[in-house]
Motif scaffolding. Sequence first.
Motif, PDB file in Angstrom:
ATOM      1  N   LEU A 511       0.850  -1.192   0.000  1.00 54.15           N
ATOM      2  CA  LEU A 511       0.000   0.000   0.000  1.00 54.15           C
ATOM      3  C   LEU A 511       0.886   1.243   0.000  1.00 54.15           C
ATOM      4  N   THR A 512       0.506   2.232  -0.801  1.00 50.92           N
ATOM      5  CA  THR A 512       1.257   3.486  -0.849  1.00 50.92           C
ATOM      6  C   THR A 512       0.713   4.440   0.204  1.00 50.92           C
ATOM      7  N   VAL A 513       1.615   4.958   1.019  1.00 47.83           N
ATOM      8  CA  VAL A 513       1.213   5.913   2.058  1.00 47.83           C
ATOM      9  C   VAL A 513       2.076   7.166   1.954  1.00 47.83           C
ATOM     10  N   THR A 514       1.475   8.288   2.374  1.00 44.20           N
ATOM     11  CA  THR A 514       2.185   9.563   2.419  1.00 44.20           C
ATOM     12  C   THR A 514       2.605   9.837   3.851  1.00 44.20           C
ATOM     13  N   ASN A 515       3.821  10.370   4.006  1.00 44.42           N
ATOM     14  CA  ASN A 515       4.301  10.677   5.346  1.00 44.42           C
ATOM     15  C   ASN A 515       5.056  12.000   5.330  1.00 44.42           C
ATOM     16  N   LEU A 516       5.323  12.492   6.506  1.00 42.59           N
ATOM     17  CA  LEU A 516       6.026  13.768   6.659  1.00 42.59           C
ATOM     18  C   LEU A 516       7.069  13.606   7.740  1.00 42.59           C
ATOM     19  N   LYS A 517       8.300  14.031   7.451  1.00 41.80           N
ATOM     20  CA  LYS A 517       9.349  13.910   8.470  1.00 41.80           C
ATOM     21  C   LYS A 517      10.133  15.216   8.554  1.00 41.80           C
ATOM     22  N   LYS A 518      10.625  15.454   9.771  1.00 43.01           N
ATOM     23  CA  LYS A 518      11.492  16.609   9.999  1.00 43.01           C
ATOM     24  C   LYS A 518      12.925  16.196   9.679  1.00 43.01           C
ATOM     25  N   LEU A 519      13.577  17.006   8.825  1.00 45.27           N
ATOM     26  CA  LEU A 519      14.931  16.658   8.387  1.00 45.27           C
ATOM     27  C   LEU A 519      15.987  17.207   9.338  1.00 45.27           C
ATOM     28  N   ASN A 520      17.014  16.375   9.602  1.00 48.76           N
ATOM     29  CA  ASN A 520      18.172  16.899  10.334  1.00 48.76           C
ATOM     30  C   ASN A 520      19.097  17.602   9.342  1.00 48.76           C
ATOM     31  N   HIS A 521      20.219  18.094   9.795  1.00 50.51           N
ATOM     32  CA  HIS A 521      21.082  18.920   8.938  1.00 50.51           C
ATOM     33  C   HIS A 521      21.565  18.132   7.718  1.00 50.51           C
ATOM     34  N   ASP A 522      22.025  16.888   7.944  1.00 51.67           N
ATOM     35  CA  ASP A 522      22.547  16.097   6.820  1.00 51.67           C
ATOM     36  C   ASP A 522      21.447  15.760   5.823  1.00 51.67           C
ATOM     37  N   GLU A 523      20.278  15.371   6.352  1.00 49.27           N
ATOM     38  CA  GLU A 523      19.151  15.046   5.478  1.00 49.27           C
ATOM     39  C   GLU A 523      18.705  16.274   4.687  1.00 49.27           C
ATOM     40  N   ARG A 524      18.781  17.385   5.337  1.00 52.71           N
ATOM     41  CA  ARG A 524      18.383  18.626   4.682  1.00 52.71           C
ATOM     42  C   ARG A 524      19.369  18.977   3.565  1.00 52.71           C
ATOM     43  N   LEU A 525      20.635  18.746   3.812  1.00 50.74           N
ATOM     44  CA  LEU A 525      21.673  19.011   2.818  1.00 50.74           C
ATOM     45  C   LEU A 525      21.424  18.169   1.561  1.00 50.74           C
ATOM     46  N   VAL A 526      21.073  16.906   1.778  1.00 51.50           N
ATOM     47  CA  VAL A 526      20.787  16.006   0.661  1.00 51.50           C
ATOM     48  C   VAL A 526      19.550  16.464  -0.093  1.00 51.50           C
ATOM     49  N   GLU A 527      18.515  16.837   0.655  1.00 50.79           N
ATOM     50  CA  GLU A 527      17.253  17.269   0.022  1.00 50.79           C
ATOM     51  C   GLU A 527      17.468  18.486  -0.864  1.00 50.79           C
ATOM     52  N   ILE A 528      18.209  19.487  -0.356  1.00 50.49           N
ATOM     53  CA  ILE A 528      18.442  20.706  -1.135  1.00 50.49           C
ATOM     54  C   ILE A 528      19.335  20.409  -2.341  1.00 50.49           C
ATOM     55  N   ALA A 529      20.323  19.526  -2.164  1.00 47.38           N
ATOM     56  CA  ALA A 529      21.192  19.146  -3.277  1.00 47.38           C
ATOM     57  C   ALA A 529      20.378  18.465  -4.378  1.00 47.38           C
TER      58      ALA A 529
END
Length: 550
Positions: A511-529
């Motif tokens: 089953l496909t589900v949508t979720n929301l997570k708070k990013l830490n600094h490293d995760e945020r760096l990856v997301e912006i990259a």
Amino acid sequence: MITSLSIKNYALIDNLQVNFNQGFSIITGETGAGKSILLGGLSLILGKRADLASIKDTSKKCIIEAVFDVTNYNLKSFFETNDLDYEPQTIIRREILPTGKSRAFVNDSPVNLNSLHILGEQLIDIHSQHETLQLVDDSFQFEIIDALAKNNSLLIDYTQQLKAYKSIQKDLEKLLNFKAEAIKEYDYHTFLLNELNEANLLEGELESLEEEYETLNNIEEIRESLSLSNKMFNEEEIGLLSILTNLKNNFKKISNYSNKYENMFNRIESSFIELDDVFSEIETFQENLDADPERLEQVNTKLQNLNNLFKKHLVTSVTELIQIKGELALKVSETDNLDQNIQIKQNALKAIELEINRTSETIHKNRIQAIPILIKQLEGILIGLGMPNAKFKIDLSFSDMFYANGKDNLSFMFSANKGGQFNELKKAASGGELSRIMLAIKSILSKYKQLPTIMFDEIDSGVSGEISNKMGQIMLQMSHDMQVFAITHIPQIAAKGNTHFKVYKEDINNLTVTNLKKLNHDERLVEIAQMLGGIEISNSALAHAKQLLN
């Protein structure tokens, strides 16, 4: 501000729980990841109508709950008006049942959707590129100007004065209408009142008059009966008193021989005393009984008059006639005093009109002074947002009409191009331009008044890197005074957030589900990259992301 959000069994969301901070929060995610689902769930909290299709598992209910810190929002009066418990940490919950029925609660008290919508408008403002109609609304344009003009307390005074003015105006209109009707009935009411006054009505007089009439009308029969009764009491030897006297003397002689004879004697003596008293009253009746034809005629006339009044007013008692007389006296009195009362109301209306005009003039002057400041700030911000030729022309004219927020007519005109003609905002500005104007206005408003939490939903669509950088800077500045969210695809904006959340999809148990997570600094760096260079992160994208975050 919103401090937490919980969504269960809504669309592609199974169970989501997230906490939010003050300041500038970023929400990112791939197209189709579910950002619109998140906004949809939040909209239900704000009073949007529910749809059964929104439930993920139709065998269970959908629950969406948010906690808001309402300390700085001056909402106590709203809670009192709606009979709700005021809590600085207010919980709003929305439930959609499998039957399709929806329920809403504020601090565990049920509320209707209209009340929830009114409260929601004061808590969160969801703004997208396509939701700029508010900009062209007069009341919103006045709100902008009045924030800079610091007219809040004056507008409160004006609202109270206008309410009093309309109340007095309504009373005066009633009096004038009443006078028009009363004049038609005044003569008739006066005639009826005079007729009742002349009747000299007294409580209980009907019974008294009827008794007196029966006595005077049958005086000969009464006299004959009283005379015969007198003889029966007083005739020698066979009169009642004479017989009782002999009887009493007989038993007196033997009363000493037995208690039963003494008791009989006492009973006879009591009877004698009672009958002697009756005889005295009969004699009094005879002495006071006089034929009086003139009085009989007076009593008869009064009784006929009363009966005529009963028929005319459809009543059966003097008490009811007295009540009608009071009502007529009030109507006549009100009519007599109408001109005086109308004059009092007219004077009161003039007095409140002077007050409301003085307040309106002050509001007008403050607005006139604020308009150049607003234009300067707006045009200054829009230069940085890629609209160097944007010009505003705001005209204010004082009218004779009392509007909800003063006596001003407002013309809010805009020109996007150099040398272009001024026109209404909705005609002169494109959707993207309206979004940037709205952002500029919200940033200005945030300096002058407490705004609700604002959520910018991709208002940066279609703008260049430099302009988006400026938009992000504006949002960040706004967040110093309020809670700001930005749903964005632009890395320059994403990097400016104090907190960064990512919306994503994943497959769990097919089953496909949508979720929301708070990013830490490293995760945020990856997301912006990844926002800069795609899924495959290059060294240059990573370096650029670090540079943006720093």
